[in-house]
Motif scaffolding. Structure first.
Motif, PDB file in Angstrom:
ATOM      1  N   LEU A 160       0.841  -1.208   0.000  1.00 25.76           N
ATOM      2  CA  LEU A 160       0.000   0.000   0.000  1.00 25.76           C
ATOM      3  C   LEU A 160       0.869   1.249   0.000  1.00 25.76           C
ATOM      4  CD1 LEU A 160      -2.792   1.411   0.316  1.00 25.76           C
ATOM      5  CD2 LEU A 160      -2.513   1.144   2.798  1.00 25.76           C
ATOM      6  N   GLY A 204      -3.299   9.020   0.860  1.00 22.43           N
ATOM      7  CA  GLY A 204      -4.216   8.944  -0.276  1.00 22.43           C
ATOM      8  C   GLY A 204      -4.137   7.634  -1.026  1.00 22.43           C
ATOM      9  N   SER A 205      -3.053   6.883  -0.827  1.00 23.93           N
ATOM     10  CA  SER A 205      -2.943   5.574  -1.481  1.00 23.93           C
ATOM     11  C   SER A 205      -4.042   4.651  -0.951  1.00 23.93           C
ATOM     12  CB  SER A 205      -1.569   4.952  -1.209  1.00 23.93           C
ATOM     13  OG  SER A 205      -0.536   5.769  -1.704  1.00 23.93           O
ATOM     14  N   THR A 206      -4.627   3.872  -1.841  1.00 28.31           N
ATOM     15  CA  THR A 206      -5.734   3.001  -1.428  1.00 28.31           C
ATOM     16  C   THR A 206      -5.533   1.570  -1.921  1.00 28.31           C
ATOM     17  OG1 THR A 206      -7.064   3.540  -3.394  1.00 28.31           O
ATOM     18  CG2 THR A 206      -7.412   4.897  -1.423  1.00 28.31           C
ATOM     19  N   LYS A 207      -6.195   0.669  -1.261  1.00 22.72           N
ATOM     20  CA  LYS A 207      -6.149  -0.740  -1.623  1.00 22.72           C
ATOM     21  C   LYS A 207      -7.507  -1.350  -1.252  1.00 22.72           C
ATOM     22  CE  LYS A 207      -3.616  -5.022  -0.554  1.00 22.72           C
ATOM     23  NZ  LYS A 207      -2.473  -5.597   0.233  1.00 22.72           N
ATOM     24  N   THR A 208      -8.046  -2.169  -2.143  1.00 20.67           N
ATOM     25  CA  THR A 208      -9.332  -2.815  -1.895  1.00 20.67           C
ATOM     26  C   THR A 208      -9.121  -4.273  -1.500  1.00 20.67           C
ATOM     27  OG1 THR A 208     -10.485  -1.362  -3.450  1.00 20.67           O
ATOM     28  CG2 THR A 208     -11.556  -3.444  -2.899  1.00 20.67           C
ATOM     29  N   GLN A 210     -11.889  -1.161   2.159  1.00 22.47           N
ATOM     30  CA  GLN A 210     -10.934  -0.275   1.498  1.00 22.47           C
ATOM     31  C   GLN A 210      -9.916   0.195   2.524  1.00 22.47           C
ATOM     32  OE1 GLN A 210     -11.750   3.913   0.080  1.00 22.47           O
ATOM     33  NE2 GLN A 210     -11.299   2.991  -1.916  1.00 22.47           N
ATOM     34  N   GLN A 235      -6.899   2.876   3.221  1.00 25.77           N
ATOM     35  CA  GLN A 235      -6.390   4.158   2.737  1.00 25.77           C
ATOM     36  C   GLN A 235      -5.269   4.653   3.654  1.00 25.77           C
ATOM     37  OE1 GLN A 235      -9.276   7.287   2.449  1.00 25.77           O
ATOM     38  NE2 GLN A 235      -7.832   8.781   1.635  1.00 25.77           N
ATOM     39  N   VAL A 275      -3.089   7.238   5.433  1.00 29.27           N
ATOM     40  CA  VAL A 275      -3.201   8.619   5.898  1.00 29.27           C
ATOM     41  C   VAL A 275      -1.909   8.952   6.644  1.00 29.27           C
ATOM     42  CG1 VAL A 275      -5.720   8.582   6.026  1.00 29.27           C
ATOM     43  CG2 VAL A 275      -4.400   7.873   8.006  1.00 29.27           C
ATOM     44  N   VAL A 309      -3.217   3.751   8.707  1.00 28.84           N
ATOM     45  CA  VAL A 309      -4.073   3.247   7.627  1.00 28.84           C
ATOM     46  C   VAL A 309      -5.512   3.235   8.127  1.00 28.84           C
ATOM     47  CG1 VAL A 309      -4.634   1.259   6.185  1.00 28.84           C
ATOM     48  CG2 VAL A 309      -2.245   1.878   6.586  1.00 28.84           C
TER      49      VAL A 309
END
Length: 202
Positions: free
Chosen positions: A23, A28-32, A61, A63, A65, A69
């Motif tokens: 990640l 702002g990086s995201t992972k589902t 999700q 994200q 920050v 996370v």
């Protein structure tokens, strides 16, 4: 001298444990995450719960920050238990929405927050099990019932009132006569005569 052995990070991503290594930490990086896994243990309350081994669906999700996370999304599973009125089996589903921050090691949030007030990232891994256990426990009813109209059990004999004959009731012996009845092996009908006499004397 032989070169030092290289150690590799163990692959433990799976179940309720999420690997966030890929990640990154750029805000702002995201992972589902979408997976269905068996519950590792019973999750819930005494009267109703997600039983161990039941499939639990995760739709989450992740994200990044500044302080950690943020994990958001839903957790769904089937539940089973018993009606707290009549003790019949009950089943249903639980659907909880998570919003939980997992703090980075050595972050300001981690260093200034009590251990029991925030979850932490360890070795780039997030363990969701404690969060899911708490969320499901808060969502499930403390006193599940098979239906709102459930009449429960007879307090005298324990039969389900829903299947008892019409007008189901029990004669209650006046406790003042119970000793005599037991002595002579008699099962007297309840009497209101003594009560009526006392009322007239008053």
């Amino acid at each position: 001298m032989p070169p030092p052995k290289r150690t590799t990070r163990p692959e433990v991503d799976g179940g309720f444990v999420l690997d966030i290594l890929n990640l990154g930490r750029r805000p702002g990086s995201t992972k589902t995450i979408e997976r269905t896994v068996p519950a590792p243990s019973r999750i819930g309350l005494d009267a109703i719960a997600i039983e161990a081994g039941v499939p639990v669906s995760l739709d989450l999700q992740l994200q990044a920050v500044s302080e950690g996370v943020l994990v958001t999304g839903s957790v769904r599973a089937a539940t089973a238990g018993e009606c707290t009125r009549c003790l019949d089996p009950v089943s249903g589903n639980v659907d909880v929405y998570l919003t939980e921050l997992f703090a980075y090691p050595n972050s300001i949030t981690e260093e200034t927050t009590d251990a029991d007030e925030i979850h932490r990232i360890v070795d780039d891994l997030i363990d969701l099990e404690p969060v899911i256990v708490d969320a499901v426990g808060l969502e499930l009813p403390l006193h599940p019932v098979c239906s709102d109209e459930c009449e429960g059990l007879c307090s005298e004999c324990g039969v389900r009132l829903a299947i008892a004959e019409s007008g189901h009731s029990h004669d209650t012996i006046d406790p003042r006569w119970a000793g005599l009845a037991a002595k002579f092996g008699v099962d007297p009908e309840p009497s209101t005569e003594l009560v009526n006499n006392e009322a007239e004397e008053k």
